[in-house]
Design an enzyme around this catalytic site. Structure first.
Site, PDB file in Angstrom:
ATOM      1  N   ASP A 134       5.734  -2.796  -9.843  1.00 53.91           N
ATOM      2  CA  ASP A 134       5.032  -4.065  -9.573  1.00 53.91           C
ATOM      3  C   ASP A 134       4.253  -4.006  -8.272  1.00 53.91           C
ATOM      4  O   ASP A 134       3.260  -4.703  -8.099  1.00 53.91           O
ATOM      5  CB  ASP A 134       6.054  -5.212  -9.432  1.00 53.91           C
ATOM      6  CG  ASP A 134       6.916  -5.328 -10.685  1.00 53.91           C
ATOM      7  OD1 ASP A 134       8.123  -5.580 -10.561  1.00 53.91           O
ATOM      8  OD2 ASP A 134       6.363  -5.085 -11.789  1.00 53.91           O
TER       9      ASP A 134
ATOM     10  N   LYS B  71       3.702   6.343   9.345  1.00 52.92           N
ATOM     11  CA  LYS B  71       4.365   7.117   8.273  1.00 52.92           C
ATOM     12  C   LYS B  71       4.705   8.499   8.781  1.00 52.92           C
ATOM     13  O   LYS B  71       3.928   9.090   9.523  1.00 52.92           O
ATOM     14  CB  LYS B  71       3.425   7.250   7.057  1.00 52.92           C
ATOM     15  CG  LYS B  71       3.027   5.938   6.392  1.00 52.92           C
ATOM     16  CD  LYS B  71       1.940   6.181   5.319  1.00 52.92           C
ATOM     17  CE  LYS B  71       0.618   6.514   5.962  1.00 52.92           C
ATOM     18  NZ  LYS B  71      -0.486   6.655   4.982  1.00 52.92           N
TER      19      LYS B  71
ATOM     20  N   ASP C 277      -1.505  11.317  -0.127  1.00 52.78           N
ATOM     21  CA  ASP C 277      -2.030  12.690  -0.259  1.00 52.78           C
ATOM     22  C   ASP C 277      -1.308  13.683   0.645  1.00 52.78           C
ATOM     23  O   ASP C 277      -1.573  14.885   0.580  1.00 52.78           O
ATOM     24  CB  ASP C 277      -3.543  12.715   0.074  1.00 52.78           C
ATOM     25  CG  ASP C 277      -3.791  12.423   1.556  1.00 52.78           C
ATOM     26  OD1 ASP C 277      -4.298  13.308   2.259  1.00 52.78           O
ATOM     27  OD2 ASP C 277      -3.453  11.327   1.997  1.00 52.78           O
TER      28      ASP C 277
HETATM   29  O1  DEZ Z   1      -5.158  12.084  12.048  1.00 51.35           O
HETATM   30  C1  DEZ Z   1      -4.917  10.982  11.553  1.00 51.35           C
HETATM   31  O2  DEZ Z   1      -4.741   9.953  12.219  1.00 51.35           O
HETATM   32  C2  DEZ Z   1      -4.737  10.960  10.065  1.00 51.35           C
HETATM   33  O3  DEZ Z   1      -5.201  12.121   9.481  1.00 51.35           O
HETATM   34  C3  DEZ Z   1      -5.423   9.908   9.284  1.00 51.35           C
HETATM   35  O4  DEZ Z   1      -5.816   8.885   9.994  1.00 51.35           O
HETATM   36  C4  DEZ Z   1      -4.520   9.602   8.115  1.00 51.35           C
HETATM   37  O5  DEZ Z   1      -4.802   8.401   7.557  1.00 51.35           O
HETATM   38  P1  DEZ Z   1      -4.074   8.026   6.150  1.00 51.35           P
HETATM   39  O6  DEZ Z   1      -4.190   9.245   5.286  1.00 51.35           O
HETATM   40  O7  DEZ Z   1      -2.657   7.687   6.486  1.00 51.35           O
HETATM   41  O8  DEZ Z   1      -4.894   6.863   5.630  1.00 51.35           O
HETATM   42 MG    MG Z   2      -3.914  10.241   3.654  1.00 55.76          MG
END
Ligand code: DEZ
Ligand code: MG
Length: 334
Positions: free
Chosen positions: A27, A228, A280
Site C-alpha cells: 500500500d 539512509k 538503486d
Molecule cells: O552523494 C550523494 O549525496 C548521493 O549520491 C545522492 O544524493 C543520492 O541520492 P538518492 O539516490 O538517495 O536520491
Molecule cells: Mg539513489
C-alpha cells in the site's frame, strides 16, 4: 567440514503478473530519487506513468532521498520542472532529516549554532527548523584561498558540524570544521549521508561521503549519519506521515517543529509489511528498507549493477525483488 550457507536470492521480476503481485501486496511505496526516478535531470523512462498508476490504485507514494543539496521545497520545484507529480509533504530529503535530528533528537540548545559544509538545501532546512548556522554558502567560506588559523576567529557558539554533499567543498571549510570539532567542547559531528558516489545522466561523481571523508580521516572519528540506511530517516518520515494520517497535534511541520518521534506503539501510518522501498543502491536504499522491516525492490538504473547481485562476488545485502527499471511496471498498463 560442511559449511551450510543460506543465500537468499532476490526475485527477478519480469512478467505483468509479477508486477501485479507487487501492486496487491504493498500500500505504501517509498521511492529513492537519484538513480530511480531520474539520473541528474533526466527522468527515467516510464517513471512518471508508474507513479500515476500507483496513485490511481490509491497507493501512498513517498520520496526518500539522501541528496542533501535541496530542501523539500526546492525538491518540489525539481519534481515540477521534470513533470513528476509530487506533493512537498511526500518528499523527505537527508537535509530535512538532519535538521529535524538536530532540533528534535540532539535538541541543540538555542544559543548554539551549526557549522555547515553543504549547499543551500541544507541551510534552508536548518532555517525551517529555527537552527542558527554559519559556513555553507557564505562567500567568506567559499574560497580557494589558503586558510590560516592566525587570522581566523572561531565562533565559540558552534555546537555541531553538519556535512552534506557540497560541490564547492574546499580547504577553508574543512579546516574550520576540523577546528570546531577539536576545539569547541562537545561539538557534534553529523553527516546527512555517506553515499560514496552520485549517479548522473553522464556517469558517476564523488558522493556526499567523499566530502566528509577528509574530516573522518583527520579526526579519526566517525560522524553520526542521519540519511539512509539509518533508522533516523524512517523515524523522521513516520513522525511526519503519522500526524497527517492521525491528526496528531503535537507534531507540526515547518518552522520550529518539536517533532515527537512516535513510539512504535503509536505508529499507525505505515504497516511495514505492506510497505516497499524502491532504490538503486544496496548499502543505502535496500539496507534502509531492511532496517525498517520493509520489503525492498532494487532497480538497475542507478548505482547497483547486475553483477553485484548475480555475479561471483554478490553483495551480502539481498533485495527482495529486482527489476531493470521502475518503468518496467508499465506492464500493468497493458
Ligand atoms: O552523494 C550523494 O549525496 C548521493 O549520491 C545522492 O544524493 C543520492 O541520492 P538518492 O539516490 O538517495 O536520491
Ligand atoms: Mg539513489
Amino acid at each position: 567440514m560442511t559449511v551450510s550457507a543460506t543465500t537468499s536470492m532476490a526475485a527477478r521480476l519480469s512478467s505483468r503478473e509479477d508486477y501485479a503481485g507487487l501492486l496487491d501486496k504493498y500500500d505504501t511505496w517509498l521511492f529513492d530519487c537519484d538513480g530511480v526516478l531520474w539520473q541528474g535531470d533526466k527522468v527515467i523512462d516510464g517513471a512518471t506513468d508508474v507513479l500515476q498508476l500507483l496513485r490511481h490504485h490509491k497507493k501512498s507514494v513517498l520520496f526518500v532521498t539522501n541528496n542533501a543539496t535541496k530542501s523539500r521545497k526546492n525538491y518540489k520545484k525539481k519534481f515540477d520542472s521534470l513533470g513528476v507529480e509530487a506533493h512537498v509533504d511526500e518528499i523527505f530529503g537527508s537535509a530535512y532529516a538532519a535538521a529535524v535530528y538536530i532540533s528534535s533528537v540532539m535538541k541543540l540548545p538555542k544559543d548554539k549554532k551549526v557549522y555547515v559544509i553543504g549547499m543551500s538545501g541544507l541551510e534552508e532546512e536548518l532555517d525551517e527548523e529555527g537552527i542558527a548556522h554559519i559556513g555553507g554558502t557564505d562567500p567568506e567560506d567559499n574560497t580557494l584561498g589558503s586558510f590560516s588559523l592566525a587570522t581566523w576567529t572561531p565562533d565559540p557558539s558552534v555546537g555541531a558540524v553538519v556535512c552534506g554533499l557540497d560541490t564547492s567543498v574546499n580547504y577553508t571549510k574543512l579546516s574550520k570544521a576540523f577546528n570546531y570539532l577539536t576545539r569547541n567542547p562537545g561539538c557534534r559531528f553529523l553527516v546527512t549521508n555517506e553515499d560514496s558516489t552520485y549517479p548522473t545522466a553522464d556517469g558517476l561523481l564523488p558522493g556526499a561521503g567523499t566530502v566528509s571523508a577528509p574530516l573522518r580521516y583527520a579526526l579519526g572519528q566517525d560522524p553520526t549519519a542521519v540519511g539512509k540506511p539509518n533508522r533516523t530517516m524512517l523515524d523522521c518520515i513516520r513522525a511526519n506521515v503519522a500526524p497527517a494520517a492521525r491528526g496528531v497535534g503535537d507534531a507540526k511541520r515547518g518552522h520550529g517543529v518539536n517533532v515527537r518521534l512516535p513510539s512504535p506503539a503509536d505508529r499507525h501510518d505505515f504497516d511495514p509489511k505492506r510497505t516497499i522501498m524502491v532504490g538503486d543502491r544496496l548499502n543505502t536504499d535496500i539496507e534502509f528498507g531492511q532496517v525498517g522491516g520493509l520489503s525492498t525492490l532494487l532497480v538497475l538504473t542507478g548505482i547497483t549493477k547486475e553483477s553485484e547481485i548475480t555475479g561471483p562476488n554478490v553483495s551480502p545485502t539481498v533485495p527482495d525483488y529486482v527489476t531493470g527499471s521502475i518503468g518496467d511496471l508499465r506492464a500493468l498498463l497493458s
